[in-house]
Design a protein around this motif. Structure first.
Motif, PDB file in Angstrom:
ATOM      1  N   CYS A  15       6.376   4.190   2.739  1.00  0.00           N
ATOM      2  CA  CYS A  15       5.346   4.692   1.826  1.00  0.00           C
ATOM      3  C   CYS A  15       4.418   3.578   1.322  1.00  0.00           C
ATOM      4  O   CYS A  15       3.442   3.857   0.631  1.00  0.00           O
ATOM      5  N   CYS A  25       7.570  -1.202   0.696  1.00  0.00           N
ATOM      6  CA  CYS A  25       8.284  -0.228   1.519  1.00  0.00           C
ATOM      7  C   CYS A  25       7.565  -0.062   2.860  1.00  0.00           C
ATOM      8  O   CYS A  25       6.340   0.073   2.907  1.00  0.00           O
ATOM      9  N   CYS A  32      10.751   6.349  -2.294  1.00  0.00           N
ATOM     10  CA  CYS A  32      10.951   7.369  -1.258  1.00  0.00           C
ATOM     11  C   CYS A  32      12.327   7.299  -0.624  1.00  0.00           C
ATOM     12  O   CYS A  32      12.688   8.167   0.168  1.00  0.00           O
ATOM     13  N   CYS A  70      13.714   1.531  -0.656  1.00  0.00           N
ATOM     14  CA  CYS A  70      12.605   1.901  -1.536  1.00  0.00           C
ATOM     15  C   CYS A  70      13.075   2.849  -2.646  1.00  0.00           C
ATOM     16  O   CYS A  70      13.609   3.919  -2.369  1.00  0.00           O
TER      17      CYS A  70
HETATM   18 ZN   LIG Z   1       8.956   4.044   0.060  1.00  0.00          ZN
END
Ligand SMILES: [Zn+2]
Length: 349
Positions: A63, A60, A45, A42
């Motif tokens: 998140c 993701c 994050c 991701c």
């Molecule tokens: Zn993420």
């Protein structure tokens, strides 16, 4: 680190290239694999792991933000199909002299010259890898002018304007040359020469220059200076055969492939392209060069059209932003097997 292998991780030939990238979805999958060789990570994050939502989008697992494969790369929000991008990149990487915007426009049915021009400039913009190795060993350094009568650079105050360029070339004993670097030079002051050396030549290298005075304070520690005292002008070119050769090859390339249709504001990126190809002239696999370019493209932040127009001053011959440009047709073929998925490559980004 594993080395990518021909025939599995990158195509060996144009035939193989065509068999692998028959559809835009194939290109998208390859790009996802190049960008996330160990699986989706991701960009928001940093979490490793997620799933494909279909099309170009991934979600993701941590998140739950969704990301497109092309977002945050030089292909960000492109309206040009990836088959067209991949073919442009293949031609750029594999043709001995690269390709001009006009040839690209014609061979890939790209609607406007500006679109083809901008594609090639986006590819050029990824070539200078941050932290790339500097030249080492024995390095010839000299300045030259590009432009003038033979190459009328566009965008200058007058046609025929000359631009000062500095060249460094590794000398290989007993004969031959290694890698090269070229850059625009504001002037021949010691400070300008020094800045170029620090950026492009490893400490400890022996730097050979002509007798120009400002090299004396420029080529000090950590370099060893071999100054050809008394040599200047045409006589020096015989004593600095590496820079002389690179300068004439670069000028011939600008005149040949690009027909001198280079504006001054973009000369630096053309020189980067020339050097990129020159430094890989002995590479046995052009496919590997293609793979490395896509790796750089996937890691490079987006380049907007307005950023490509380097000089904000309006000038008649600098291409204008495309208006109502058409989407070039896809170069889709029948689907293939995506051989890069059959054997995972672990490598650092
Ligand atoms: Zn993420």
């Amino acid at each position: 680190m594993d080395q990518p292998r021909a025939g599995t991780h990158y195509p060996r030939s144009t035939g193989e290239f065509q068999a692998w990238f028959r559809s835009d979805a194939d290109c998208l999958d390859y790009l996802a694999w190049v960008r996330w060789p160990g699986g989706f990570t991701c960009p928001s994050c940093g979490h490793a792991g997620g799933w494909r939502l279909g099309g170009a989008r991934y979600e993701c697992a941590a998140c739950h933000r969704s990301t497109s494969v092309t977002a945050g790369t030089i292909f960000d929000r492109t309206r040009t199909p990836l088959t067209v991008w991949f073919t442009a990149c293949w031609l750029f990487a594999t043709q001995k002299d690269g390709i001009s915007a006009l040839s690209l426009k014609r061979s890939l049915e790209i609607g406007s010259y500006q679109t083809a021009w901008a594609m090639l400039h986006r590819l050029r913009s990824v070539l200078v890898r941050p932290g790339r190795d500097r030249l080492a060993g024995t390095v010839e350094v000299d300045e030259t002018y590009i432009g003038g009568e033979e190459l009328g650079l566009r965008g200058g105050r007058a046609r025929g304007k000359k631009v000062l360029v500095i060249i460094a070339v590794e000398r290989i004993e007993p004969r031959g040359f290694g890698r090269a670097r070229m850059a625009l030079l504001a002037d021949t002051s010691a400070a300008s020469l020094r800045a170029f050396l620090v950026d492009n030549v490893e400490p400890g290298a022996t730097v050979i220059t002509d007798g120009l005075q400002s090299y004396r304070p420029a080529v000090i520690e950590p370099y060893i200076h071999d100054r050809l005292v008394g040599a200047a002008g045409p006589a020096a070119s015989k004593l600095l055969p590496g820079v002389h050769t690179v300068a004439s090859l670069a000028k011939r390339w600008l005149l040949g492939t690009h027909q001198g249709a280079v504006d001054e504001a973009h000369l630096a990126s053309y020189l980067n392209e020339f050097v990129f190809r020159f430094n890989r002239r002995r590479s046995r696999s052009r496919g590997l060069v293609f793979y490395r370019m896509l790796e750089l493209a996937a890691a490079h932040e987006p380049v907007r059209y307005r950023d490509l127009i380097a000089n904000p001053e309006p000038r008649a011959r600098v291409p204008l932003p495309p208006r109502a440009r058409g989407r070039p047709p896809s170069l889709e073929r029948e689907p293939a097997n995506r051989p890069w998925r059959t054997d995972n490559l672990t490598h650092s980004a």
